[in-house]
Design a protein around this motif. Structure first.
Motif, mmCIF file in Angstrom:
data_model
loop_
_atom_site.group_PDB
_atom_site.id
_atom_site.type_symbol
_atom_site.label_atom_id
_atom_site.label_comp_id
_atom_site.label_asym_id
_atom_site.label_seq_id
_atom_site.Cartn_x
_atom_site.Cartn_y
_atom_site.Cartn_z
ATOM 1 N N ARG A 67 32.893 -12.964 39.740
ATOM 2 C CA ARG A 67 33.358 -11.588 39.942
ATOM 3 C C ARG A 67 34.670 -11.553 40.722
ATOM 4 O O ARG A 67 35.606 -10.846 40.341
ATOM 5 N N GLN A 70 37.650 -12.493 38.713
ATOM 6 C CA GLN A 70 38.137 -11.443 37.825
ATOM 7 C C GLN A 70 39.004 -10.437 38.581
ATOM 8 O O GLN A 70 40.051 -10.005 38.087
ATOM 9 N N ILE A 71 38.578 -10.080 39.787
ATOM 10 C CA ILE A 71 39.336 -9.084 40.556
ATOM 11 C C ILE A 71 40.641 -9.677 41.069
ATOM 12 O O ILE A 71 41.682 -9.004 41.083
ATOM 13 N N THR A 389 32.429 -6.792 46.475
ATOM 14 C CA THR A 389 32.776 -7.357 45.173
ATOM 15 C C THR A 389 31.842 -6.832 44.088
ATOM 16 O O THR A 389 32.280 -6.499 42.977
ATOM 17 N N ALA A 390 30.549 -6.760 44.414
ATOM 18 C CA ALA A 390 29.582 -6.255 43.432
ATOM 19 C C ALA A 390 29.887 -4.807 43.062
ATOM 20 O O ALA A 390 29.805 -4.418 41.885
ATOM 21 N N THR A 393 33.183 -4.648 40.964
ATOM 22 C CA THR A 393 32.925 -5.193 39.626
ATOM 23 C C THR A 393 32.129 -4.212 38.781
ATOM 24 O O THR A 393 32.398 -4.051 37.584
ATOM 25 N N GLU A 394 31.151 -3.556 39.394
ATOM 26 C CA GLU A 394 30.373 -2.551 38.662
ATOM 27 C C GLU A 394 31.266 -1.406 38.195
ATOM 28 O O GLU A 394 31.153 -0.926 37.062
ATOM 29 N N MET A 396 34.514 -1.582 37.550
ATOM 30 C CA MET A 396 35.360 -2.081 36.468
ATOM 31 C C MET A 396 34.571 -2.191 35.167
ATOM 32 O O MET A 396 35.087 -1.880 34.083
ATOM 33 N N ARG A 397 33.309 -2.603 35.255
ATOM 34 C CA ARG A 397 32.486 -2.735 34.049
ATOM 35 C C ARG A 397 32.195 -1.374 33.435
ATOM 36 O O ARG A 397 32.269 -1.200 32.211
#
Length: 660
Positions: A67, A70-71, A389-390, A393-394, A396-397
């Motif tokens: 994750r 990706q960021i 981060t979680a 990432t959520e 972005m998803r």
């Protein structure tokens, strides 16, 4: 299992314990698998608890590194960019500061050696060298802070722009709040969480790279001074203590996610109070709202209390393992070559030489142990970073899903709605087709349904060409607003075909129009800018005519300029805002316009002029209104009964009587 247990216990208790543990774990795994299979058979819908458990899971594991990778690729998009330059600049400053620390240890040892040995020349040489080095060392430290702060800001700028580019693409911002319910508070994620993530990841880069560099340099220096066994012992301690603390800190990631979610809920209930303050005041709802705010705040406070006590216990463990025990290990390591009388390095050393060697080696080992402690403690920051981060990432998803036409929302189970079960299963969001054709709106066997699959009309079929105004009527909840949301492509099609002009050629005017932040001109030309107005060749004189058409010319006279900035939501009355929205409609001149009770606060004569002017300039209207006076401006009516049926017919004298 009992028989096997009895036999093994009689033979060997340790073997029995191991076998029983394996059997117990296998049994638990089978139970979990059986439960998950049974759940999948019962329903294909995700419950709120399952979603929360999945969303709250955050730890420093393989998924975390994927994750964050990706960021980071978003924040540092290519090798030759300013962010990379700042990363290299910070690395250079860290190396320089480490060498400054080593020089200060050596120089400080020589100053103390000169004092103890009463050597004035030695003392003056190194004392003046220290004074001369102060500006350079201070400059290095502040250059490092400058680089870190600039890198944080640039990373935040990159990530914020990337997220807003996706969030404000098309109607994604609408879909996130109205179609998809995975993200409850996007405003907090886009502002507060992005800032905290960027600060945490840059601080982690600094907090890891500097200690790692210190350890490498001090190992090299200490190996030549006290041998390789000392640094090796410290590294072994780092490995063991790091593994222990990483395991103990695992709940921090989940607790960070929950903390940010509760913070978002608390901000949301406060913003609702501000947004709806007038309605709440009319209802005297202050006590009820206070209960809601206190209840939300209590959840946050209770969680923060638990978090504080957990961090207290973790701080206690961290202090012992990463700070004090590391110092104990350092004392044992540094004392070994001095207390070992058979060590050949100090067999013939004088007292002053022993003292100088001890001070220099001891301080290096102390700095090394501190660096080891910082790396161990960096695991705590990394665990907290995993929570941010979680969440990022959520976000972005979800943005990626929404921009590709996919959304998720919690719905009632099929068992609770047996009568609609088979039909509901056939509805697939986005399975319908939108065809862009000018001057026509046509529903061809299109089901009218809400985003979660509730059917309002099973098979909607009608056609309207330019010049034929339509009056939409029916009871509340029959599907009038749903029809307009489908027309505006806010809601997905669940089948059939919808023929309509492109988005920019269809305009929506609600009952409570939106007034943007900006000038008086901006209220008329929204969402255009002044540059776009000039490109269209529309002068300010034409804008004045639009205001005069809706009897708002006095506002320009009162304000004195098109460029005056006011809080127009408060400055304009309800009727003035509705007429301003109609002036905005005249400016854009779309092929079709949806008027949703947008003249309810306007006088009948002004309303009559507005509808006549729309016909003159060629704007075809879909109107929702209960005023009998408007029937004469329309050729067709669409009546929805709220029970799944509708009627689309020309308007006649009998129809007008029916509508009244």
């Amino acid at each position: 299992m009992a028989a096997v247990s009895k036999y093994l216990t009689a033979k060997n208790s340790s073997i029995a314990g191991g076998v029983l543990l394996v059997l117990y774990l296998l049994k638990r795994r089978r139970r979990r698998q059986g439960g998950s299979h049974g759940k999948a058979k019962g329903s294909d819908l995700v419950t709120d608890n399952d979603k929360d458990a999945k969303r709250d899971r955050a730890a420093v594991d393989k998924a975390f590194f994927v994750r964050i990778g990706q960021i980071v690729r978003v924040m540092v998009p290519r090798f030759l960019c300013m962010e990379t330059g700042y990363l290299l600049f910070i690395a250079a400053m860290l190396v320089t500061r480490t060498y400054c620390d080593v020089w200060m240890i050596q120089n400080g040892t020589m100053i103390e050696s000169g004092i103890i040995s009463r050597d004035m020349a030695l003392f003056k040489t190194h004392f003046y060298a220290y004074i001369a080095a102060i500006p350079g060392i201070a400059l290095v430290n502040n250059f490092l802070k400058l680089g870190l702060n600039e890198l944080k800001l640039r990373c935040r700028e990159r990530l914020t722009k990337h997220l807003y580019d996706q969030y404000l693409t098309g109607y994604t911002y609408y879909k996130m709040g109205n179609l998809d319910n995975r993200i409850a508070n996007p405003d907090q994620l886009l502002t507060q969480d992005v800032e905290k993530f960027c600060n945490s990841v840059v601080d982690l880069y600094s907090n890891l790279s500097k200690p790692l560099l210190d350890i490498g340099l001090y190992i090299f220096k200490l190996t030549s001074a006290i041998g390789a066994q000392g640094p090796a012992s410290m590294m072994a301690y780092l490995l063991v203590s790091g593994l222990i603390l990483t395991r103990v800190r695992r709940p921090i990631g989940k607790m960070t996610v929950i903390e940010q979610r509760y913070e978002g809920e608390y901000r949301y209930v406060n913003s609702r109070l501000i947004t709806n303050s007038e309605e709440i005041a009319f209802y005297n709802g202050n006590n009820r709202e206070k209960q809601t705010i206190y209840g939300t705040f209590k959840k946050l406070v209770d969680h923060l209390h638990n978090f504080i006590f957990f961090r207290f216990s973790m701080g206690f463990v961290d202090s012992i393992i990463a700070k004090y025990l590391a110092t104990v290990v350092g004392y044992l390591v540094v004392s070994r070559p001095f207390l070992n009388l058979s060590d050949p390095r100090h067999l013939h050393s004088k007292h002053s030489e022993l003292l100088e060697d001890y001070y220099q080696s001891g301080r290096m080992l102390l700095r090394m142990s501190q660096a080891l402690g910082r790396i161990v403690l960096a695991g705590r920051d990394m665990t907290r970073l995993s929570g941010f981060t979680a969440r990022i990432t959520e976000l972005m998803r979800v943005l990626k899903d929404l921009n590709t036409g996919h959304y998720e929302r919690t719905m009632v189970t099929h068992q609770e709605r047996d009568s609609d079960a088979e039909e509901k299963l056939t509805l697939v969001p986005g399975s319908g087709r939108v065809i862009n054709v000018d001057n026509i709106i046509k529903f061809d066997h299109t089901p009218l349904a809400t985003p979660n699959g509730d059917i309002l009309i099973r098979d909607l079929c009608f056609e309207v060409t330019s010049g034929n105004n339509v009056l939409v009527c029916g009871p509340n909840g029959c599907g009038k607003s749903s029809l307009f949301r489908v027309l505006g492509e806010l809601w997905p099609l669940f089948g059939g075909e919808l023929t309509k002009p492109e988005r920019g050629k269809l305009f929506y005017v609600p009952q409570r129009p939106y007034m943007t932040i900006g000038t008086l001109r901006d209220q008329v030309i929204y969402p255009d800018t002044f540059e776009e107005q000039k490109r269209k060749g529309i002068s300010d004189q034409v804008l004045k005519e639009y205001l005069d058409n809706v009897q708002l010319g006095h506002i320009l006279d009162r304000e004195g300029s098109w460029d005056i900035v006011q809080d127009w939501m408060d400055v304009l009355s309800g009727g003035e805002k509705q007429r301003m929205a109609m002036a905005r409609l005249f400016y854009h001149k779309p092929q079709f316009a949806i008027l949703d009770e947008c003249t309810s606060a306007v006088s009948v004569d002004v309303e009559d002029f507005i509808y006549s002017h729309c016909k003159t300039v060629g704007i075809t209207l879909f109107t929702v209104s209960h005023r009998k006076s408007l029937w004469k401006h329309h050729k067709y009516y669409l009546h929805m009964d709220g029970r799944g049926s509708y009627e689309f017919q020309p308007i006649t004298e009998d129809t007008v009587e029916f509508g009244s």
